[in-house]
Structure formats: structure tokens, C-alpha cells
Design a protein around this motif. Structure first.
Motif, PDB file in Angstrom:
ATOM      1  N   UNK A  92      30.792  -1.775   6.173  1.00  0.00           N
ATOM      2  CA  UNK A  92      30.490  -1.100   7.496  1.00  0.00           C
ATOM      3  C   UNK A  92      30.048   0.433   7.728  1.00  0.00           C
ATOM      4  N   UNK A  93      28.934   0.972   8.125  1.00  0.00           N
ATOM      5  CA  UNK A  93      28.835   2.323   8.654  1.00  0.00           C
ATOM      6  C   UNK A  93      27.699   2.307  10.009  1.00  0.00           C
ATOM      7  N   UNK A  94      27.634   1.424  10.436  1.00  0.00           N
ATOM      8  CA  UNK A  94      27.295   1.607  12.327  1.00  0.00           C
ATOM      9  C   UNK A  94      28.457   2.594  13.095  1.00  0.00           C
ATOM     10  N   UNK A  95      28.162   3.359  13.582  1.00  0.00           N
ATOM     11  CA  UNK A  95      29.088   3.763  14.531  1.00  0.00           C
ATOM     12  C   UNK A  95      28.266   3.979  15.586  1.00  0.00           C
ATOM     13  N   UNK A  96      29.643   3.765  16.984  1.00  0.00           N
ATOM     14  CA  UNK A  96      29.501   4.416  18.563  1.00  0.00           C
ATOM     15  C   UNK A  96      31.001   4.703  19.135  1.00  0.00           C
ATOM     16  N   UNK A  97      29.806   5.753  19.876  1.00  0.00           N
ATOM     17  CA  UNK A  97      31.220   6.728  19.921  1.00  0.00           C
ATOM     18  C   UNK A  97      31.933   7.572  18.952  1.00  0.00           C
ATOM     19  N   UNK A 141      18.844   0.888  36.751  1.00  0.00           N
ATOM     20  CA  UNK A 141      20.449   0.792  36.528  1.00  0.00           C
ATOM     21  C   UNK A 141      20.842  -0.325  35.414  1.00  0.00           C
ATOM     22  N   UNK A 142      19.352  -0.688  35.464  1.00  0.00           N
ATOM     23  CA  UNK A 142      19.843  -2.348  34.694  1.00  0.00           C
ATOM     24  C   UNK A 142      18.783  -2.034  33.084  1.00  0.00           C
ATOM     25  N   UNK A 143      17.921  -1.107  33.834  1.00  0.00           N
ATOM     26  CA  UNK A 143      16.900  -1.160  32.744  1.00  0.00           C
ATOM     27  C   UNK A 143      17.703  -0.558  31.322  1.00  0.00           C
ATOM     28  N   UNK A 144      18.145   0.870  31.901  1.00  0.00           N
ATOM     29  CA  UNK A 144      18.429   2.522  31.394  1.00  0.00           C
ATOM     30  C   UNK A 144      19.734   1.623  29.964  1.00  0.00           C
ATOM     31  N   UNK A 145      20.828   1.094  30.784  1.00  0.00           N
ATOM     32  CA  UNK A 145      21.179   0.828  30.157  1.00  0.00           C
ATOM     33  C   UNK A 145      21.045  -0.226  28.912  1.00  0.00           C
ATOM     34  N   UNK A 146      20.752  -0.883  29.800  1.00  0.00           N
ATOM     35  CA  UNK A 146      19.461  -2.549  29.035  1.00  0.00           C
ATOM     36  C   UNK A 146      18.765  -1.644  27.222  1.00  0.00           C
ATOM     37  N   UNK A 151      30.900  -5.260  24.640  1.00  0.00           N
ATOM     38  CA  UNK A 151      31.131  -4.368  23.623  1.00  0.00           C
ATOM     39  C   UNK A 151      31.425  -3.306  24.135  1.00  0.00           C
ATOM     40  N   UNK A 152      30.598  -2.842  25.627  1.00  0.00           N
ATOM     41  CA  UNK A 152      30.962  -1.872  26.308  1.00  0.00           C
ATOM     42  C   UNK A 152      32.695  -1.725  26.456  1.00  0.00           C
ATOM     43  N   UNK A 153      33.094  -2.709  27.076  1.00  0.00           N
ATOM     44  CA  UNK A 153      34.240  -2.365  27.552  1.00  0.00           C
ATOM     45  C   UNK A 153      34.913  -2.593  26.262  1.00  0.00           C
ATOM     46  N   UNK A 154      34.893  -3.043  25.175  1.00  0.00           N
ATOM     47  CA  UNK A 154      35.812  -3.092  23.895  1.00  0.00           C
ATOM     48  C   UNK A 154      36.541  -2.028  23.529  1.00  0.00           C
ATOM     49  N   UNK A 155      34.688  -1.018  23.384  1.00  0.00           N
ATOM     50  CA  UNK A 155      33.999  -0.030  23.054  1.00  0.00           C
ATOM     51  C   UNK A 155      34.702   1.080  23.655  1.00  0.00           C
ATOM     52  N   UNK A 156      36.034   1.341  25.338  1.00  0.00           N
ATOM     53  CA  UNK A 156      35.936   2.194  25.968  1.00  0.00           C
ATOM     54  C   UNK A 156      34.535   3.234  27.157  1.00  0.00           C
ATOM     55  N   UNK A 157      33.886   1.724  27.045  1.00  0.00           N
ATOM     56  CA  UNK A 157      32.175   2.859  27.518  1.00  0.00           C
ATOM     57  C   UNK A 157      31.994   1.747  28.604  1.00  0.00           C
ATOM     58  N   UNK A 158      32.601   2.190  29.158  1.00  0.00           N
ATOM     59  CA  UNK A 158      32.310   1.125  30.764  1.00  0.00           C
ATOM     60  C   UNK A 158      31.390   2.171  31.240  1.00  0.00           C
ATOM     61  N   UNK A 159      31.371   2.931  31.145  1.00  0.00           N
ATOM     62  CA  UNK A 159      29.575   3.352  31.864  1.00  0.00           C
ATOM     63  C   UNK A 159      28.121   3.095  31.431  1.00  0.00           C
ATOM     64  N   UNK A 160      28.812   2.568  30.441  1.00  0.00           N
ATOM     65  CA  UNK A 160      27.292   1.899  29.497  1.00  0.00           C
ATOM     66  C   UNK A 160      26.804  -0.107  29.915  1.00  0.00           C
TER      67      UNK A 160
END
Length: 731
Positions: free
Chosen positions: A321-326, A207-212, A496-505
Motif C-alpha cells: 500500500x503506497x497511497x496516503x491520506x492526511x 458545499x457538495x461539489x467541493x469535497x466530492x 472513509x472521512x470519519x474513519x480517517x478523522x476528516x469530518x470536515x471533508x
């Protein structure tokens, strides 16, 4: 001590106050300027150290009781400059080396200081008064107060070494021979405890290693170009501001810039200093052409500190800026002040990827240099070199797998157990004869690091990775610094996860404490052994990693006496198969059913397989344990079955003399298959999932998925009709 017949040439000359602590022939030229004199109160060990990630420790003489300080100073100098006699070493086996490694010298001397403090508390003020009876009393004291058996052993061996070097000293103190050197250590050691090796270190939770790992790879593969471009631009602006002279044109541009901002009540570019918002003088100087001094003057005259405190603004860089998330850009713009932090996280992400996906030890990762991972040599005709490694898809329909590109090879140094011909530790390490394997994410991480440091430099060069400014040190980042950076990286990732609405990450805390640097290696072995054919921390196929590790290069590495990641994988696999056997035994005893051509054999072997709870499993034992043909029970969560591997029945082996199954190539109808009630239930669950997928894809694909679902249900039905339980009796 029976060495009187040996020549006195091993004895060193008596040093004087100006004598160098480290002699020239042992000195690392890069750190020669740090060498001290015999009279100095601090003796740095840096002149002896070439391992780039090893901490530069020192001996501090103020910590030593004054009564025996000069006696121990001479013996410490003898420890650094001398080497124990071969006859002495031969009589004591591998426990003693002729020279202590540079990193262990301060620890050894600190053990001597502990003895000196104990002697002082008892009114003993000279080593000559430390006779056998006194040392016996000290040995008992160590046994009764040491934090662990290992700590007690280190303490007592250091005293044995003190006596041995007194025999070589140009002015012997007359310390007696410790009684444990004659009768053995056991009577002076507390009850055995865990050895604290890699087998004892907990792997990181999935559970830790996966998202890390997902986040580390995202930073490297999706955002690195943006961060590096912003870093280049930020440095350019900082250098331009530092060189800009105070000119009339620059002042005019500055005044116009500030007037425009203040007139409309716009926020002013700000930076944090001591927790408070301050005017970003360097940034403003860079974008206006004024000097930093001119900006500072205007800041004072206009009272801009109050404005900035009320309306702090960003310092955007004109970098696309070119990188994306979600599906969206990860930043609207990159900030001048944030770039050093992002660069720090970029280096940390690269370490995580390299440490986890290669199985290297932390000091081996930190010791890599630019150019250590060249592109594979092209095949004749110009096509890129490749290893044709077949792997299966992780979909339930198990379509034929593709081909993996030839893994890159990392040629670098290793430091653990690196010794010279006399068995003494080599601080510089040695070039590994057989290189490490680097799969694609590792190559990407190394390429990013090569863009940070100059050619030929350490990839984690200490100064190149100090993005707030250089430090007067050499070598690489230290493991302690990297541990702090990893914790900071996790905190940043979660924000960053919370800022981008990715609480599951979000990366959850590991149940066994801090992530550290050394647990990645154990975690890779655990995941390969426990999740064959599955995913590497939800991001990469373990089948691919296992295939990469099975190349000729890594097999050679595994066969070497100094072991490697394969030794840890063997241990993890042994632990896993023992747990599998225990689970099968408990399932059957509880009334559960089993089926398959190897079911009867599996019950017999499960009953005879030992348990390892509370035991440390050695790599040699694990290898022999796994080599028992027809007696080792493997769990295959991908195919939903157990494999009681026997070479002559294994369809996955295809006639090859393999000692273990290829679990990502499991063949239906193999004589080694065993299934339990849980497997049958999961087969039906997977079939239901395939039917749901089939309803939302084109007909040809849907037909194939439905056919696969039917096949899975037929396996479950066969289990139900042929299962054996305890009440029926094993067939």
C-alpha cells in the motif's frame, strides 16, 4: 391529408407473423440476435440502438388493450420500418421527423396504448371509430389531466404520428386526422411550465461539489495504483483457486493452515453472503493451493461456520500500500473481498472527474473509448507540445502566473442532435469535429480507465465495470446505474472521512436532491461564471479551466450551431451579471456607497439591467445580452471589485477586441473599476490576513506580503474618501 398524388412506393408490404420487426438495413449487427418476429409478444429496440449508454427498451404487447392490439401492432411495425413523406414533414416544420429515434419508439407506442385504453373505457373498440369528434374529446382529456404542458404536447404529437403512419400502413385502420394537427396545439395544451432543460437544472451546491471533487481526485491520483494492483492480484488468486485440482499436497497445506488458526483461536478469513459471515473458501484455496471443493469439505467437517460467525477475519492481499491520506497510509492492507467495491468506486470517481471538468453530457462521457485522449504531439526537437497559457496565482500578492501545459484533447462522439442528412436521429452519434479539452485531472482519470478496459473498448464498458462478474449485455454503463454508483460513492466517501478523522471533508447532501449525472455540466458552467479566477470546487483554479476552454479548439466548438459548454456558461454568466446589477442597485438604494471611475455609469446600467427571476434564459439571448459593450457589470471576487466592462477602457484586454473582461488579469487603475462598501471591508480583511502570514515567513516574503497589505488598505481608503451615496447624489 393532401398526399394522395404521391406514389404508393412509400407504403410498406403487409408483414406476416415471421417477418422481422427490425429490417436488416436498419439493424445494429452487434444486437441482431435480439431481433424479434412480428408475432412475438415483446419487441426489443436493441437492434436499432448503437448509442452505448442508451437503455435497451422494448415494446410489450401485453400492455395494449386487446381490442386494438393487432391494429396498433401493424402501425408500430410501420413506425419502425417506414418513414413519413417529405410533404407531410415540410408542412409541419422541425416538430416532426421522418423517423422516430430508436430510444423514443417504445415511448411513442406507449402513448398509443394510453389512447387505446381511453378508447376502451368509452366502449370504442376499433381505430376506425376514432373520428374527429372523439379525438377532440381525447385532446381535451389530455389537456386537463397531463402532468405538464410538455407531457401533453408529446402525447398529442404521438397521436398525430399515429394518424400519419396509418396513412402509410399497408392496411390502413381509418383513424381520423386529429383536430390539433389542423388548428394548432395551443387549445389542447395546459398552461406553459418550465421546459426542464439545462437552464432549469440546478447546479450542485459548492458545499457538495467541493469535497466530492476532492475525494474523486484523491481516489484517482493517490489510490488508483493500489486499487488496480490489488484487483490484478485478487483476480489472479481467484483464477488460481478455480483451476486448482484436489491434490494430497493441497489438502495437507490446507489442514496445516486451518489447524494453526484454530489452535490459537485466531480469526478465520471470512466473506459476507446474504448478510452473514461465511468462510472465505476461494481466498483460502488460493493461499494454500487446495481446491475450493477441499476447503468446502473441511468447512463442513470441522464446523467452521460457527467459528467464522464468532471470529470473522480479513482476507489481506500481499500487495504493498503506497497511497496516503492526511499523512498516513490509507489502508494497512487491501482486502480480497473489498477490492471489487474499490474498483467500482474507482470507476465512479473517474466519471465524476470527467463529467465535471470537461462539461460533457453523461452519454458523451459514457461513450468515450480507450485511446480517445492521446498525448499531445511533441514539438519540433522532441519537447512536449504546449499551449503557453498565462495564469495568475490565487494569492493576494498576485505574483506572475506560470504556464499551463497544452491541454489534451478528447476525440469522441456526441449523441444529442446527431442527425443524418434527412434530419433523422443517428443512434450511433457522430464524431465531434472539434474535440473536448481535457485538463490534467481528466487525463489522469482517463488513463486509469484505460488500465481497466482492453484497448479500443468503451472506457465505461458495462462488462469490464461489473467487478462481481460479467453480465450478458453490451455497451457502456447506463446513466441510471451511474446515478446509483455516485450515491454509493458518496456514502463510502463519508464513511472513509470519519474513519480517517476528516469530518470536515464529509460530502453533505445537496439541497436540491440527488447528485445524479446531468448536473455536473451545469455546475461547471455555474462555477466558472460565478467564481472567475477562483478555485474549481476548492481543488483547481477556475482561471486555468477558463483558459483551457479559451483555446482555439474550444472557441470553434463554442461557435458551432450545436453549442456546448460555452452556451451554458453564457447563460450562467448572464444570470450572474444580472444578479450583480441587482445587488448594486439594492446596495445603493439602501444607502451604501460606491466608488471608482465607472461608478456613475454602473448606477445607470444597474438601473436598466433586467431581472431574470422565474424566467428561462436562452443561450442566444444570453450571448446578445453579454455582448452589450459598456453595459455589463461583472463581479470579481478575486480582485474585490466590480468591472463595468467597456472594451476601449479595459487594461486587461491589451487592445484585443474582447467581449468580456479577463477577470484573472484585472489591472489596478483601469477605467472600468467600481467598488462598494463591502469590497472595501473585504480589502481590509484580506490585508489583515496578509499581515498575519507575514509574521510567519522569511523576511523577503514577509516584506512583500506587508507591502501588498498596504496596497489593499490604500484601495479601501480611496473608496472611503471618494464614495458616493444616495444622500450625496451620484456624481
Amino acid at each position: 391529408m393532401t398526399t394522395a398524388a404521391e406514389p404508393d412506393s412509400v407504403r410498406l408490404p403487409l408483414p406476416n407473423p415471421c417477418t422481422l420487426v427490425v429490417p436488416e438495413h436498419l439493424m445494429n449487427a452487434q444486437h441482431a440476435h435480439l431481433n424479434s418476429r412480428y408475432r412475438d409478444p415483446v419487441w426489443p429496440m436493441a437492434p436499432l440502438i448503437e448509442d452505448p449508454s442508451q437503455p435497451r427498451k422494448s415494446i410489450y404487447w401485453e400492455k395494449c388493450p386487446a381490442a386494438v392490439r393487432e391494429e396498433l401492432r401493424l402501425l408500430a411495425w410501420t413506425l419502425i420500418n417506414g418513414e413519413l413523406r417529405r410533404t407531410f414533414l415540410k408542412a409541419r416544420g422541425a416538430r416532426m421527423r421522418g423517423r422516430v429515434s430508436a430510444g423514443q419508439m417504445p415511448a411513442t407506442v406507449n402513448y398509443w396504448f394510453q389512447l387505446a385504453t381511453w378508447l376502451e373505457d368509452r366502449g370504442i373498440r376499433a381505430l376506425a371509430d376514432c373520428d374527429r369528434a372523439v379525438l377532440h374529446e381525447y385532446g381535451v382529456f389530455v389537456r386537463d389531466t397531463a402532468a405538464s404542458r410538455q407531457m401533453a404536447e408529446k402525447t398529442l404529437i404521438s397521436v398525430t404520428r399515429l394518424w400519419a403512419y396509418d396513412e402509410l400502413s399497408p392496411q390502413a385502420a381509418g383513424l381520423a386526422r386529429p383536430p390539433w394537427d389542423e388548428i394548432g396545439l395551443d387549445d389542447y395544451l395546459p398552461t406553459a411550465t418550465s421546459l426542464g432543460g439545462e437552464n432549469d437544472r440546478e447546479p450542485l451546491a459548492e458545499e457538495t461539489m467541493g469535497p466530492l471533487l476532492v475525494w474523486a481526485m484523491r481516489v484517482i491520483e493517490d489510490w488508483a495504483d493500489d486499487v488496480l494492483a490489488a484487483w490484478t492480484e485478487a483476480r489472479r488468486r481467484r483464477e488460481a483457486a478455480s483451476r486448482a485440482p484436489s491434490t494430497t499436497a493441497g489438502l495437507a497445506a490446507l489442514i496445516a493452515y486451518l489447524d494453526a488458526k484454530v489452535a490459537v483461536g485466531e480469526a478465520l478469513p471470512a466473506t459476507k453472503r446474504n448478510g452473514k459471515d461465511r468462510l472465505a473458501c476461494t481466498y483460502i484455496a488460493a493461499i494454500t493451493g487446495a481446491s475450493v471443493h477441499q476447503v468446502s469439505v473441511q468447512n463442513s467437517r470441522r464446523g467452521l461456520a460457527r467459528v467464522v460467525a464468532e471470529r470473522p477475519g480479513p482476507c489481506p492481499l500481499e500487495v504493498p500500500v503506497t497511497g496516503r491520506i492526511a499523512g498516513t497510509l490509507w489502508r494497512d492492507a487491501l482486502d480480497f473481498n473489498e477490492v471489487p467495491v474499490l474498483m467500482r468506486h474507482l470507476g465512479t470517481a473517474a466519471f465524476i472527474v470527467c463529467a465535471y471538468l470537461t462539461g460533457m453530457r453523461p452519454q458523451e462521457v459514457l461513450g468515450m473509448r480507450s485511446g480517445c485522449c492521446p498525448d499531445p504531439v511533441p514539438e519540433p526537437g522532441g519537447s512536449p507540445g504546449r499551449h503557453l497559457i498565462r495564469v495568475h496565482s490565487d494569492d493576494a500578492d498576485r505574483e506572475a502566473g506560470g504556464e499551463l501545459a497544452k491541454p489534451h484533447l478528447i476525440r469522441s462522439r456526441h449523441y444529442k442532435n446527431a442527425t443524418d442528412e434527412d434530419g433523422n436521429h443517428l443512434s450511433a452519434g457522430v464524431e465531434r469535429d472539434v474535440p473536448w479539452v481535457a485538463i490534467a485531472p481528466v487525463v489522469h482519470a482517463i488513463r486509469v480507465l484505460e488500465r481497466i478496459v482492453p484497448e479500443g473498448h468503451l472506457l465505461f464498458d458495462l462488462n469490464e465495470h461489473q467487478f462481481r462478474g460479467p453480465r450478458p449485455e453490451t455497451g457502456s454503463l447506463k446513466a441510471s446505474a451511474m446515478r446509483r454508483r455516485i450515491e454509493d460513492f458518496v456514502a463510502w466517501v463519508n464513511a472513509e472521512s470519519l474513519a480517517h478523522g476528516l469530518s470536515d471533508e464529509v460530502v453533505p447532501p445537496d439541497p436540491h436532491g440527488a447528485i445524479g449525472t446531468a448536473r455536473f455540466r451545469r455546475s461547471l458552467a455555474w462555477h466558472i461564471a460565478r467564481r472567475p479566477g477562483g478555485l474549481v470546487a476548492l481543488a483547481l483554479q477556475y482561471g486555468h479551466m477558463r483558459a483551457a476552454l479559451a483555446t482555439e479548439a474550444s472557441e470553434g466548438y463554442a461557435s458551432r450551431s450545436r453549442g456546448g459548454i460555452h452556451r451554458i456558461i453564457d447563460v450562467e454568466t448572464a444570470l450572474a451579471v444580472a444578479e450583480t446589477a441587482a445587488d448594486l442597485r439594492e446596495h445603493f438604494e439602501a444607502g451604501g456607497g460606491i466608488s471608482g471611475p465607472a461608478a456613475r455609469r454602473a448606477l445607470v446600467e444597474a438601473a436598466n439591467t433586467p431581472r431574470f427571476e422565474g424566467r428561462e434564459v436562452k443561450a442566444d439571448f444570453a450571448r446578445k445580452f453579454l455582448a452589450r459593450d459598456g453595459a455589463v457589470l461583472y463581479e470579481n471576487p478575486h480582485a474585490l471589485l466590480l468591472c463595468l466592462y467597456k472594451r476601449d477602457r479595459a487594461l486587461c484586454a491589451k487592445g484585443e477586441p474582447r467581449n468580456a473582461p479577463t477577470l484573472d488579469r484585472c489591472v489596478p487603475g483601469c477605467g472600468n473599476i467600481v467598488r462598494t462598501d463591502q469590497h472595501a471591508n473585504r480589502l481590509r480583511e484580506r490585508a489583515d490576513a496578509l499581515d498575519k502570514r507575514a509574521a510567519h515567513v522569511p523576511q523577503p516574503i514577509g516584506d512583500r506580503l506587508r507591502a501588498n497589505a498596504g496596497q489593499l488598505r490604500s484601495y479601501a481608503d480611496t473608496h472611503v474618501h471618494t464614495r458616493t451615496t444616495r444622500s450625496k447624489g451620484a456624481r
